[in-house]
Design a protein around this motif. Structure first.
Motif, PDB file in Angstrom:
ATOM      1  N   THR A  25     -11.491   3.503   5.191  1.00  0.00           N
ATOM      2  CA  THR A  25     -12.154   4.772   4.873  1.00  0.00           C
ATOM      3  C   THR A  25     -12.496   4.848   3.396  1.00  0.00           C
ATOM      4  OG1 THR A  25     -10.963   5.879   6.657  1.00  0.00           O
ATOM      5  CG2 THR A  25     -11.898   7.283   4.926  1.00  0.00           C
TER       6      THR A  25
ATOM      7  N   ASP B 261      -4.027   2.636   1.185  1.00  0.00           N
ATOM      8  CA  ASP B 261      -2.905   2.001   1.868  1.00  0.00           C
ATOM      9  C   ASP B 261      -3.457   1.411   3.170  1.00  0.00           C
ATOM     10  OD1 ASP B 261      -3.015   4.091   3.793  1.00  0.00           O
ATOM     11  OD2 ASP B 261      -1.584   5.290   2.644  1.00  0.00           O
ATOM     12  N   ASP B 262      -2.598   0.830   3.967  1.00  0.00           N
ATOM     13  CA  ASP B 262      -3.075   0.161   5.181  1.00  0.00           C
ATOM     14  C   ASP B 262      -3.766   1.112   6.163  1.00  0.00           C
ATOM     15  OD1 ASP B 262      -2.233  -2.258   4.236  1.00  0.00           O
ATOM     16  OD2 ASP B 262      -0.320  -2.232   5.326  1.00  0.00           O
ATOM     17  N   GLN B 263      -3.412   2.398   6.134  1.00  0.00           N
ATOM     18  CA  GLN B 263      -4.002   3.347   7.077  1.00  0.00           C
ATOM     19  C   GLN B 263      -5.384   3.846   6.651  1.00  0.00           C
ATOM     20  OE1 GLN B 263      -0.571   3.641   6.206  1.00  0.00           O
ATOM     21  NE2 GLN B 263      -0.208   2.498   8.077  1.00  0.00           N
ATOM     22  N   ASN B 264      -5.663   3.892   5.348  1.00  0.00           N
ATOM     23  CA  ASN B 264      -6.926   4.483   4.902  1.00  0.00           C
ATOM     24  C   ASN B 264      -7.835   3.530   4.112  1.00  0.00           C
ATOM     25  OD1 ASN B 264      -5.743   4.313   2.393  1.00  0.00           O
ATOM     26  ND2 ASN B 264      -5.515   6.516   2.111  1.00  0.00           N
ATOM     27  N   ARG B 265      -7.470   2.270   4.036  1.00  0.00           N
ATOM     28  CA  ARG B 265      -8.226   1.304   3.237  1.00  0.00           C
ATOM     29  C   ARG B 265      -9.705   1.251   3.639  1.00  0.00           C
ATOM     30  NH1 ARG B 265      -5.651  -1.501   0.161  1.00  0.00           N
ATOM     31  NH2 ARG B 265      -3.796  -1.661   1.457  1.00  0.00           N
TER      32      ARG B 265
END
Length: 183
Positions: free
Chosen positions: A127, A121-125
């Protein structure tokens, strides 16, 4: 768990793929195939990528199922590339092998980042994509070392046969990949 599985697949693909950059050259010289002919394999590979890659997306639509199939077909292509060079001194079999490796690269190694992206998702892309990149780097780093060890311990033929089997075994876990939610 799916991301870890994909990273393990990536590590194994690259460990095996690196044999073409390291140990296959030694094998070809031992079979009295010249260094220029070995080098020509990578010219053939690059030409194949330039001519074929632009048409790949026409055969595989951007969907999770299609991307998994790309990885499966890529794994099959990688597998048969190692089978092609077992017990050969014929240059055409190395050409066949590099052609199959290149198809595997265009199929699996392009689809794996796309699959990883489906778990992000936008927060973990960043990573998640960096884990895939790290797995590829780890495989490239370990490939010549492991290849040299297995070739010394067993021989070229058994090492390449083992790589053939490993790629076939990776297909089943790829089929089991499921998305947690539709993307």
């Amino acid at each position: 768990m799916s991301i870890l599985l994909i990273c393990v697949v990536m590590i194994i693909i690259w460990i095996c793929y690196e044999q073409w950059n390291s140990n296959v050259s030694v094998l070809m010289i031992a079979k009295h195939i010249s260094v220029p002919k070995y080098s020509l394999l990578f010219t053939i590979s690059t030409i194949e990528v330039v001519l074929v890659q632009p048409f790949m997306n026409r055969f595989f639509k951007p969907s999770f199922k299609s991307e998994k199939m790309r990885v499966v077909f890529g794994l099959l292509s990688f597998a048969f590339s190692y089978l092609a060079i077992i017990n050969t001194g014929s240059y055409w079999r190395y050409v066949l092998g590099i052609t199959l490796v290149t198809f595997g690269e265009m199929l699996a190694l392009i689809a794996i980042p796309a699959i990883l992206n489906r778990f992000a998702d936008d927060q973990n892309r960043g990573t998640i994509q960096s884990l895939g990149s790290f797995a590829g780097s780890m495989g490239r780093a370990l490939g010549p070392l492991f290849g040299g060890y297995f070739i010394t311990t067993f021989n070229y033929n058994w090492t390449f046969f083992g790589m053939f089997i490993m790629h076939l075994l990776l297909i089943l876990p790829i089929f089991t990949l499921k998305l947690g939610k539709a993307k």
